[in-house]
Design a protein around this motif. Sequence first.
Motif, PDB file in Angstrom:
ATOM      1  N   THR A   1      25.297  24.965 -26.877  1.00 50.51           N
ATOM      2  CA  THR A   1      24.956  24.539 -25.519  1.00 50.51           C
ATOM      3  C   THR A   1      23.593  23.871 -25.556  1.00 50.51           C
ATOM      4  OG1 THR A   1      23.820  26.593 -24.904  1.00 50.51           O
ATOM      5  CG2 THR A   1      26.196  26.498 -24.498  1.00 50.51           C
ATOM      6  N   PHE A   2      23.352  22.971 -24.599  1.00 52.40           N
ATOM      7  CA  PHE A   2      22.040  22.322 -24.478  1.00 52.40           C
ATOM      8  C   PHE A   2      21.818  22.021 -23.006  1.00 52.40           C
ATOM      9  CE2 PHE A   2      18.877  19.038 -24.317  1.00 52.40           C
ATOM     10  CZ  PHE A   2      18.043  19.280 -25.397  1.00 52.40           C
ATOM     11  N   ASP A   3      20.773  22.598 -22.421  1.00 55.22           N
ATOM     12  CA  ASP A   3      20.474  22.402 -21.003  1.00 55.22           C
ATOM     13  C   ASP A   3      19.667  21.120 -20.847  1.00 55.22           C
ATOM     14  OD1 ASP A   3      19.830  22.543 -18.336  1.00 55.22           O
ATOM     15  OD2 ASP A   3      19.179  24.636 -18.390  1.00 55.22           O
ATOM     16  N   LEU A   4      20.240  20.142 -20.167  1.00 52.87           N
ATOM     17  CA  LEU A   4      19.566  18.860 -19.981  1.00 52.87           C
ATOM     18  C   LEU A   4      18.403  18.946 -18.999  1.00 52.87           C
ATOM     19  CD1 LEU A   4      22.702  16.540 -19.914  1.00 52.87           C
ATOM     20  CD2 LEU A   4      20.966  16.633 -21.709  1.00 52.87           C
ATOM     21  N   ASP A   5      18.355  20.003 -18.208  1.00 54.31           N
ATOM     22  CA  ASP A   5      17.208  20.226 -17.320  1.00 54.31           C
ATOM     23  C   ASP A   5      16.115  20.950 -18.095  1.00 54.31           C
ATOM     24  OD1 ASP A   5      18.316  19.135 -14.924  1.00 54.31           O
ATOM     25  OD2 ASP A   5      19.549  20.940 -14.728  1.00 54.31           O
ATOM     26  N   ALA A   6      14.898  20.436 -18.007  1.00 51.76           N
ATOM     27  CA  ALA A   6      13.787  21.016 -18.762  1.00 51.76           C
ATOM     28  C   ALA A   6      13.437  22.411 -18.256  1.00 51.76           C
ATOM     29  CB  ALA A   6      12.565  20.113 -18.677  1.00 51.76           C
ATOM     30  N   ALA A   7      13.219  23.331 -19.188  1.00 52.61           N
ATOM     31  CA  ALA A   7      12.736  24.670 -18.827  1.00 52.61           C
ATOM     32  C   ALA A   7      11.246  24.638 -18.535  1.00 52.61           C
ATOM     33  CB  ALA A   7      13.026  25.650 -19.969  1.00 52.61           C
ATOM     34  N   HIS A   8      10.549  23.688 -19.166  1.00 51.51           N
ATOM     35  CA  HIS A   8       9.104  23.563 -18.979  1.00 51.51           C
ATOM     36  C   HIS A   8       8.704  22.138 -19.311  1.00 51.51           C
ATOM     37  CE1 HIS A   8       4.829  24.479 -18.997  1.00 51.51           C
ATOM     38  NE2 HIS A   8       4.738  23.985 -20.223  1.00 51.51           N
ATOM     39  N   ALA A   9       7.891  21.526 -18.449  1.00 51.43           N
ATOM     40  CA  ALA A   9       7.391  20.172 -18.691  1.00 51.43           C
ATOM     41  C   ALA A   9       5.871  20.211 -18.757  1.00 51.43           C
ATOM     42  CB  ALA A   9       7.848  19.229 -17.578  1.00 51.43           C
ATOM     43  N   ALA A  10       5.292  19.598 -19.794  1.00 59.08           N
ATOM     44  CA  ALA A  10       3.844  19.593 -19.965  1.00 59.08           C
ATOM     45  C   ALA A  10       3.349  18.160 -20.112  1.00 59.08           C
ATOM     46  CB  ALA A  10       3.474  20.446 -21.179  1.00 59.08           C
ATOM     47  N   SER A  11       2.148  17.992 -20.660  1.00 55.51           N
ATOM     48  CA  SER A  11       1.521  16.673 -20.655  1.00 55.51           C
ATOM     49  C   SER A  11       2.072  15.733 -21.714  1.00 55.51           C
ATOM     50  CB  SER A  11       0.011  16.819 -20.832  1.00 55.51           C
ATOM     51  OG  SER A  11      -0.281  17.616 -21.955  1.00 55.51           O
ATOM     52  N   LEU A  12       2.518  16.247 -22.855  1.00 55.80           N
ATOM     53  CA  LEU A  12       2.992  15.390 -23.939  1.00 55.80           C
ATOM     54  C   LEU A  12       4.497  15.465 -24.163  1.00 55.80           C
ATOM     55  CD1 LEU A  12       0.210  16.029 -26.620  1.00 55.80           C
ATOM     56  CD2 LEU A  12       0.247  14.360 -24.773  1.00 55.80           C
ATOM     57  N   GLY A  13       5.153  16.485 -23.642  1.00 57.79           N
ATOM     58  CA  GLY A  13       6.589  16.635 -23.855  1.00 57.79           C
ATOM     59  C   GLY A  13       7.139  17.756 -22.994  1.00 57.79           C
ATOM     60  N   GLN A  14       8.419  18.039 -23.168  1.00 57.97           N
ATOM     61  CA  GLN A  14       9.053  19.097 -22.378  1.00 57.97           C
ATOM     62  C   GLN A  14       9.965  19.933 -23.258  1.00 57.97           C
ATOM     63  OE1 GLN A  14      10.748  16.396 -19.474  1.00 57.97           O
ATOM     64  NE2 GLN A  14      12.821  16.725 -20.252  1.00 57.97           N
ATOM     65  N   VAL A  15      10.249  21.154 -22.784  1.00 57.25           N
ATOM     66  CA  VAL A  15      11.037  22.107 -23.559  1.00 57.25           C
ATOM     67  C   VAL A  15      12.388  22.330 -22.881  1.00 57.25           C
ATOM     68  CG1 VAL A  15      11.160  24.471 -24.431  1.00 57.25           C
ATOM     69  CG2 VAL A  15       8.974  23.248 -24.447  1.00 57.25           C
ATOM     70  N   HIS A  16      13.465  22.300 -23.696  1.00 57.60           N
ATOM     71  CA  HIS A  16      14.820  22.550 -23.209  1.00 57.60           C
ATOM     72  C   HIS A  16      15.379  23.793 -23.878  1.00 57.60           C
ATOM     73  CE1 HIS A  16      15.511  18.637 -21.128  1.00 57.60           C
ATOM     74  NE2 HIS A  16      14.506  18.285 -21.917  1.00 57.60           N
ATOM     75  N   ARG A  17      16.095  24.574 -23.089  1.00 59.55           N
ATOM     76  CA  ARG A  17      16.767  25.743 -23.624  1.00 59.55           C
ATOM     77  C   ARG A  17      18.109  25.305 -24.223  1.00 59.55           C
ATOM     78  NH1 ARG A  17      16.768  31.498 -22.191  1.00 59.55           N
ATOM     79  NH2 ARG A  17      15.242  31.047 -20.577  1.00 59.55           N
ATOM     80  N   ALA A  18      18.447  25.833 -25.389  1.00 59.00           N
ATOM     81  CA  ALA A  18      19.704  25.487 -26.051  1.00 59.00           C
ATOM     82  C   ALA A  18      20.240  26.700 -26.802  1.00 59.00           C
ATOM     83  CB  ALA A  18      19.494  24.317 -27.017  1.00 59.00           C
ATOM     84  N   THR A  19      21.456  26.569 -27.294  1.00 59.28           N
ATOM     85  CA  THR A  19      22.069  27.597 -28.130  1.00 59.28           C
ATOM     86  C   THR A  19      22.552  26.938 -29.407  1.00 59.28           C
ATOM     87  OG1 THR A  19      22.853  28.708 -26.134  1.00 59.28           O
ATOM     88  CG2 THR A  19      23.781  29.437 -28.221  1.00 59.28           C
ATOM     89  N   GLY A  20      22.209  27.520 -30.541  1.00 54.66           N
ATOM     90  CA  GLY A  20      22.639  26.971 -31.812  1.00 54.66           C
ATOM     91  C   GLY A  20      24.090  27.298 -32.101  1.00 54.66           C
ATOM     92  N   PRO A  21      24.675  26.696 -33.137  1.00 57.01           N
ATOM     93  CA  PRO A  21      26.078  26.945 -33.496  1.00 57.01           C
ATOM     94  C   PRO A  21      26.385  28.419 -33.743  1.00 57.01           C
ATOM     95  CG  PRO A  21      25.192  25.086 -34.733  1.00 57.01           C
ATOM     96  CD  PRO A  21      24.032  25.730 -34.038  1.00 57.01           C
ATOM     97  N   ASP A  22      25.372  29.162 -34.183  1.00 55.00           N
ATOM     98  CA  ASP A  22      25.573  30.587 -34.471  1.00 55.00           C
ATOM     99  C   ASP A  22      25.294  31.470 -33.262  1.00 55.00           C
ATOM    100  OD1 ASP A  22      22.899  30.154 -34.322  1.00 55.00           O
ATOM    101  OD2 ASP A  22      22.409  30.939 -36.310  1.00 55.00           O
ATOM    102  N   GLY A  23      24.981  30.842 -32.107  1.00 56.33           N
ATOM    103  CA  GLY A  23      24.736  31.599 -30.883  1.00 56.33           C
ATOM    104  C   GLY A  23      23.291  31.973 -30.632  1.00 56.33           C
TER     105      GLY A  23
END
Length: 450
Positions: A119-141
């Motif tokens: 899974t990959f959440d296209l909405d940012a969990a956190h946005a800062a000055s140089l980039g933003q963080v997205h919550r995701a799930t890897g193939p192994d969960g």
Amino acid sequence: MADRPDRREAASITGRMRRYAQVGTTVGGLAARLAGQRYLGVAIDKDRHAGDLRAALGGLKGPLMKVAQMLSTIPEALPPEYATELAQLQSSAPPMGKPFVRRRMASELGPGWQGRFKTFDLDAAHAASLGQVHRATGPDGDLLACKLQYPNIESAVEADLQQLKVFFAVYRRYDPSINPDKIYDELAERLREELDYTREAKHIRLYEHMLAAEDAVHVPSVVPDLSTRRLLTMGWLDGKPLLSMVQAPVEVRNAIALNMFRAWYVPFYNYGVIHGDPHLGNYSIRPDNTVNLLDFGCIRVFPPVFVNGVIELYHALRTGDRDLAIAAYEGWGFEGLTSDLVDVLNEWASFVYAPLMEDRSRLIQETNSGAYGREVAGKVHAKLREKGGVTPPREFVFMDRAAIGLGSVFLHLKAEINWHQLFTELIRDFDVATLEARQGKALKAAGLSA
């Protein structure tokens, strides 16, 4: 770690010129008002001018705002009026929209990038000055945090740094108490480093090595196959904001403060490395009161002689040994010190080192208010101006910033700890040669050059 040189975004001339225009109008106008007071005798209201500067930088977002935040926590860089206002800036920016995120992820991992995540959440969990963080799930969960850099941010950084240099030059003519040249050099180098997520991944490995024996401090794991120079994928670390803990029982607040102290100062006194950004968003607190470190872009590696100077200054202040204090400042990199300048520097150092001097449990600042620190900084600034000014060495910038930033954390927590005991335990077996050997081994293990 995967990266695609053919897809790297150069700091384009067009993007840079656009940013020059945007930032130059704002900073140039404010700098001109300073110049007007200096050369034309046009009085300005410092509090109002500082407020206007904060509002202007807050509207610009991006790297210049991040630099302003840094400056606000370095007492020697700006007068108190400006530091107080800029400290209110929030390191946040409007997040990239979903189409932008899709394009940016495709540019980093290829067109089939979504298939590499469960899974990959296209909405940012956190946005800062140089980039933003997205919550995701890897193939192994496994839960993942994907730190994605904004497009064209290199252009913005270079443009903003040029404008910062202009502002520093004008301010230097207005107020010669602090020569900011080396402060600028240090900020510029650290900010450019923050753009390289490959380097940040190495910083994480460095902290894994240095904090391996610290069970109360947690560092995220890097996922190399899902990381590039502008995308850093790590394990997700859950925790609460520090400010949510300020009403907790004193034993809880003390435990958190102890863990924060060790998270910052075990690396410094054992390896000569400091985390240069003790911003409230760069760590979180677990249910067991242990600490998550979350951001490793701003890491400073010091020569062992600098660390020795920090310890020697403590001994000099404790024993009143003036010659040792001078040697310590010279070890830090201060040049051209007069007797009067040493007296002024000792005033600031006595404030910063005060919690370490008394062998008892105490608040980090007995007034438990940041206003006193700003008052001391203001007095020191005025005296430096009277004595002809000083040029703080580059190494001083982030060491002082970490001390003040962590002091602010301990103020929030109202922690009562024997800081003297913590400090003396860390430096008990200090030896320059041992630190040099440890530092070299740790940097090599992380893939970093000494």
